[in-house]
Design a protein around this motif. Structure first.
Motif, PDB file in Angstrom:
ATOM      1  N   UNK A   1       9.743 -13.398 -33.514  1.00 22.87           N
ATOM      2  CA  UNK A   1       9.932 -13.537 -34.956  1.00 22.87           C
ATOM      3  C   UNK A   1      10.341 -14.957 -35.287  1.00 22.87           C
ATOM      4  N   UNK A   2       9.696 -15.535 -36.305  1.00 22.31           N
ATOM      5  CA  UNK A   2      10.123 -16.824 -36.819  1.00 22.31           C
ATOM      6  C   UNK A   2      11.198 -16.606 -37.885  1.00 22.31           C
ATOM      7  N   UNK A   3      11.662 -17.712 -38.472  1.00 21.98           N
ATOM      8  CA  UNK A   3      12.759 -17.625 -39.427  1.00 21.98           C
ATOM      9  C   UNK A   3      12.413 -16.798 -40.655  1.00 21.98           C
ATOM     10  N   UNK A   4      13.430 -16.148 -41.201  1.00 21.97           N
ATOM     11  CA  UNK A   4      13.312 -15.357 -42.426  1.00 21.97           C
ATOM     12  C   UNK A   4      12.148 -14.380 -42.345  1.00 21.97           C
TER      13      UNK A   4
ATOM     14  N   UNK B   1      11.924 -23.590 -45.637  1.00 16.99           N
ATOM     15  CA  UNK B   1      13.076 -22.702 -45.821  1.00 16.99           C
ATOM     16  C   UNK B   1      13.098 -21.582 -44.794  1.00 16.99           C
ATOM     17  N   UNK B   2      11.936 -21.225 -44.281  1.00 22.25           N
ATOM     18  CA  UNK B   2      11.871 -20.163 -43.272  1.00 22.25           C
ATOM     19  C   UNK B   2      12.449 -20.638 -41.948  1.00 22.25           C
ATOM     20  N   UNK B   3      12.280 -21.901 -41.628  1.00 21.48           N
ATOM     21  CA  UNK B   3      12.658 -22.404 -40.308  1.00 21.48           C
ATOM     22  C   UNK B   3      13.993 -23.133 -40.278  1.00 21.48           C
ATOM     23  N   UNK B   4      14.636 -23.308 -41.432  1.00 23.00           N
ATOM     24  CA  UNK B   4      15.832 -24.144 -41.479  1.00 23.00           C
ATOM     25  C   UNK B   4      16.969 -23.457 -42.222  1.00 23.00           C
TER      26      UNK B   4
ATOM     27  N   UNK C   1       4.758 -32.375 -39.822  1.00 24.45           N
ATOM     28  CA  UNK C   1       6.220 -32.309 -39.753  1.00 24.45           C
ATOM     29  C   UNK C   1       6.650 -31.283 -38.714  1.00 24.45           C
ATOM     30  N   UNK C   2       7.826 -31.533 -38.115  1.00 24.07           N
ATOM     31  CA  UNK C   2       8.453 -30.516 -37.284  1.00 24.07           C
ATOM     32  C   UNK C   2       8.990 -29.424 -38.200  1.00 24.07           C
ATOM     33  N   UNK C   3       8.657 -28.182 -37.881  1.00 24.38           N
ATOM     34  CA  UNK C   3       9.022 -27.074 -38.769  1.00 24.38           C
ATOM     35  C   UNK C   3      10.530 -26.940 -38.941  1.00 24.38           C
ATOM     36  N   UNK C   4      11.286 -27.269 -37.899  1.00 22.58           N
ATOM     37  CA  UNK C   4      12.733 -27.086 -37.962  1.00 22.58           C
ATOM     38  C   UNK C   4      13.490 -28.358 -38.324  1.00 22.58           C
TER      39      UNK C   4
END
Length: 342
Positions: free
Chosen positions: A146-149, A285-288, A308-311
């Motif tokens: 699972x990725x963020x959010x 916003x999902x990754x940070x 860009x780096x996602x995080x």
């Protein structure tokens, strides 16, 4: 060794489990006084008592098991063997056929015990917060990341394996099991795979699917001009599909993300090509843990290009500020608001 270690060791001892199953069946068929004394002596051993309790509990659970074909067949066989093992008269029947039948019934009970993790339905919900990632190993050996959010609900049964992606993004590594197809649903889109790896991302009005290994079948709620259901889409490794759930537009691409789309997240890298700022912010916003807000609706429509780096939301925010595309307001340590540049 703690009690949990002892219990796990007993669970792995198939010979002890079979002995417990044989005693369970023999007790169900009826014990004479000598056999009752023999059982009591055997049961006095703590390890035997634990094994017997586990097998007995499994028997009770199996009687509450949903009507799965595999479980139903095994239970029918166990019932048949139990009937053959039970004497027709109150007196005990001693002889080779009776004990062969008891042993066979015990084997069925052991098979049910060992198969229980596969036969029982698995229903779990897994979710992550913004900036988090979680890897989950399912009871069939499959893995989802699972990725963020993001949030998924797992509903495994004897005949099929289903996962519902409620929000966000997940990567699936599916264990091969042709008898139990693996489905992932997101909105009106359903992906079917058997022994493959793929990524699914759910946005507010779109679904993205990327295959990284093997082959999948994608069905969707989009209908043709005559109202007929559309044919399913088949994707192989390196291919992706973007389905707009509002406009019904479908775009299939090979090897690379199509223009205007983001690469699906198999690595923490985002690629934007004339992507609206609103969509870009939603991904960051999902990754940070650092969350970005957009103050004006028209700013959300501004096109963004770049890698860009996602995080690393900070690098994106700094670029927006340096380029003069937006003014930055630091609302709190975990929140930034973007305003239109004057």
């Amino acid at each position: 060794m703690n009690p949990g270690d002892v219990s796990a060791e007993i669970l792995r001892d198939e010979h002890l489990t079979q002995a417990a199953a044989e005693w369970l069946i023999r007790r169900g068929a009826g014990l004479n006084s000598a056999e009752a004394a023999e059982f009591a002596a055997w049961h006095a051993d703590p390890r035997h008592a634990i094994a017997f309790a586990r097998v007995e509990k499994t028997q009770h659970l199996l009687f509450r098991l949903p009507q799965a074909p595999t479980a139903a067949a095994l239970m029918a066989e166990a019932d048949s063997l139990m009937r053959r093992a039970r004497p027709a008269k109150p007196s005990r029947l001693h002889g080779w056929p009776t004990y062969v039948t008891l042993a066979a019934a015990a084997c069925v009970t052991v098979a049910l015990w060992l198969a229980w993790p596969t036969l029982r339905p698995e229903r779990d919900i897994f979710a992550t917060l913004a900036g988090q990632r979680q890897s989950v190993t399912l009871n069939d050996g499959s893995t989802l990341v699972l990725n963020g959010d993001s949030e998924v609900q797992v509903a495994f049964a004897a005949a099929e394996r289903r996962v519902q992606l409620h929000r966000g993004e997940a990567h699936f590594f599916v264990a091969k099991d042709p008898a139990r197809p693996f489905f992932v649903s997101a909105d009106k889109v359903t992906i079917r795979a058997v022994g493959t790896a793929f990524n699914v991302r759910r946005e507010a009005n779109a679904i993205d699917v990327l295959v990284t290994e093997g082959k999948v079948q994608v069905t969707h709620g989009v209908t043709g001009a005559n109202g007929a259901a559309a044919l399913p889409i088949y994707l192989v490794s390196g291919e992706s599909v973007h389905i707009d759930t509002l406009s019904s537009a479908i775009a299939v691409a090979s090897d690379a993300a199509p223009a205007g789309e983001k690469l699906l997240h198999s690595a923490p890298r985002l690629v934007f090509s004339d992507t609206p700022l609103g969509e870009v912010v939603a991904l960051f916003n999902r990754y940070n843990q650092l969350q970005i807000e957009i103050a004006e609706p028209e700013l959300a429509l501004r096109a963004v290009r770049g890698n860009f780096d996602a995080d690393n939301a900070e690098s994106f925010i700094a670029l927006m500020e340096r380029s003069g595309d937006a003014q930055i307001e630091r609302v709190s340590p975990t929140k930034v608001r973007l305003h239109k540049a004057p």
